[in-house]
Design a protein around this motif. Sequence first.
Motif, PDB file in Angstrom:
ATOM      1  N   ASN A 293     104.243  52.391  83.041  1.00  0.00           N
ATOM      2  CA  ASN A 293     105.669  51.898  82.584  1.00  0.00           C
ATOM      3  C   ASN A 293     106.481  53.079  82.561  1.00  0.00           C
ATOM      4  O   ASN A 293     107.709  53.314  83.384  1.00  0.00           O
ATOM      5  CB  ASN A 293     105.914  51.298  81.287  1.00  0.00           C
ATOM      6  CG  ASN A 293     105.503  49.840  81.417  1.00  0.00           C
ATOM      7  OD1 ASN A 293     105.259  49.372  82.566  1.00  0.00           O
ATOM      8  ND2 ASN A 293     105.667  49.147  80.655  1.00  0.00           N
TER       9      ASN A 293
ATOM     10  N   GLU B 206      98.842  50.993  80.505  1.00  0.00           N
ATOM     11  CA  GLU B 206     100.107  50.178  80.704  1.00  0.00           C
ATOM     12  C   GLU B 206     101.359  50.972  80.321  1.00  0.00           C
ATOM     13  O   GLU B 206     102.228  50.930  81.357  1.00  0.00           O
ATOM     14  CB  GLU B 206      99.843  48.892  80.128  1.00  0.00           C
ATOM     15  CG  GLU B 206      98.722  47.975  79.839  1.00  0.00           C
ATOM     16  CD  GLU B 206      98.739  47.446  81.289  1.00  0.00           C
ATOM     17  OE1 GLU B 206      99.686  47.349  81.983  1.00  0.00           O
ATOM     18  OE2 GLU B 206      97.552  46.810  81.414  1.00  0.00           O
TER      19      GLU B 206
ATOM     20  N   ASP C 291      92.932  47.509  83.343  1.00  0.00           N
ATOM     21  CA  ASP C 291      94.290  47.333  82.581  1.00  0.00           C
ATOM     22  C   ASP C 291      94.982  46.411  83.850  1.00  0.00           C
ATOM     23  O   ASP C 291      94.390  45.808  84.797  1.00  0.00           O
ATOM     24  CB  ASP C 291      95.197  48.639  82.594  1.00  0.00           C
ATOM     25  CG  ASP C 291      95.409  49.096  84.006  1.00  0.00           C
ATOM     26  OD1 ASP C 291      95.039  48.823  85.156  1.00  0.00           O
ATOM     27  OD2 ASP C 291      96.090  50.284  84.014  1.00  0.00           O
ATOM     28  N   SER C 292      96.222  46.018  83.472  1.00  0.00           N
ATOM     29  CA  SER C 292      96.877  44.936  84.263  1.00  0.00           C
ATOM     30  C   SER C 292      96.886  45.234  85.856  1.00  0.00           C
ATOM     31  O   SER C 292      96.718  44.317  86.721  1.00  0.00           O
ATOM     32  CB  SER C 292      98.079  44.434  83.702  1.00  0.00           C
ATOM     33  OG  SER C 292      99.098  45.532  83.863  1.00  0.00           O
TER      34      SER C 292
ATOM     35  N   GLY D 290     102.474  44.336  80.872  1.00  0.00           N
ATOM     36  CA  GLY D 290     102.494  45.641  80.469  1.00  0.00           C
ATOM     37  C   GLY D 290     102.923  45.683  79.040  1.00  0.00           C
ATOM     38  O   GLY D 290     102.141  46.124  78.258  1.00  0.00           O
TER      39      GLY D 290
END
Lengths: 134, 120
Positions: free
Chosen positions: A51, A47, B56-57, A105
């Motif tokens: 980002n 995550e 994951d997302s 996230g």
Amino acid sequence: MKVTDKGTRPIRTEQDIVLARQACRKLAQDCGLRLVAQTKLVTAVSELARNTLVYGGGGDLDWEMLEDGVRRGIRIVFSDEGPGIPDLQLAMTEGWTSGGGLGLGLTGAKRLVNEFDLETAPGKGTRISITQWT
Amino acid sequence: MERIPILRMGDFLLVTVQVEMHDQLALNLQEDLADRISATAARGVLIDISALEIVDSFIGRMIANISGLSKIMDAQTVLVGMQPAVAITLVELGLNLPGVATALNVDRGMQLLRHSVQQQ
């Protein structure tokens, strides 16, 4: 607390996210984290690395293996020199997203690790540190 | 370009994710599945993620998208084989995959698909 080993990896391309996940899995295994703690850490890494790439325009991942008495841990720091996060409170709101994501996230990653620390300022980039202990 | 193979088994499409899932691969899979559902008039899609060590997302969103788009195209999606550590992490992450049918393994997933096709 002492640092027994450390290293750094670039987060510049999408492939680097996959490589970061693999590298952190290996570190988590070496550290002696249990499978669920490993999986949580690697998911948080995925995550946060995304980002760093998408919002920070790329950056670095620095890792440290830690020893604190009998417990061992891994600290992973993501840093970029991107635009920073203008409204941190908003960014840490569950489900809020500035991009096309699910808004999980930052808040999700925070829940997956033992320690989470975020420093950011508009125009000054973002630095996020996560730590997982055995 | 790297792609995840989609196999056809009668009325169903079978996807076994065997490689580390990077973002572009997930997006390709979504497009490829939509094409294959349309081309084969498949009634169901079974996605086996037993080899995936994390979800994951981003991957979670891709799975939810595939489930949604296949429903619109008159096919049902079943997600099978999720590792226990992955399931624990997903729930903690806040990703409950609403609307995505799941089964413990491929056998149960196929049963579920056959059952739902028979009912229609």
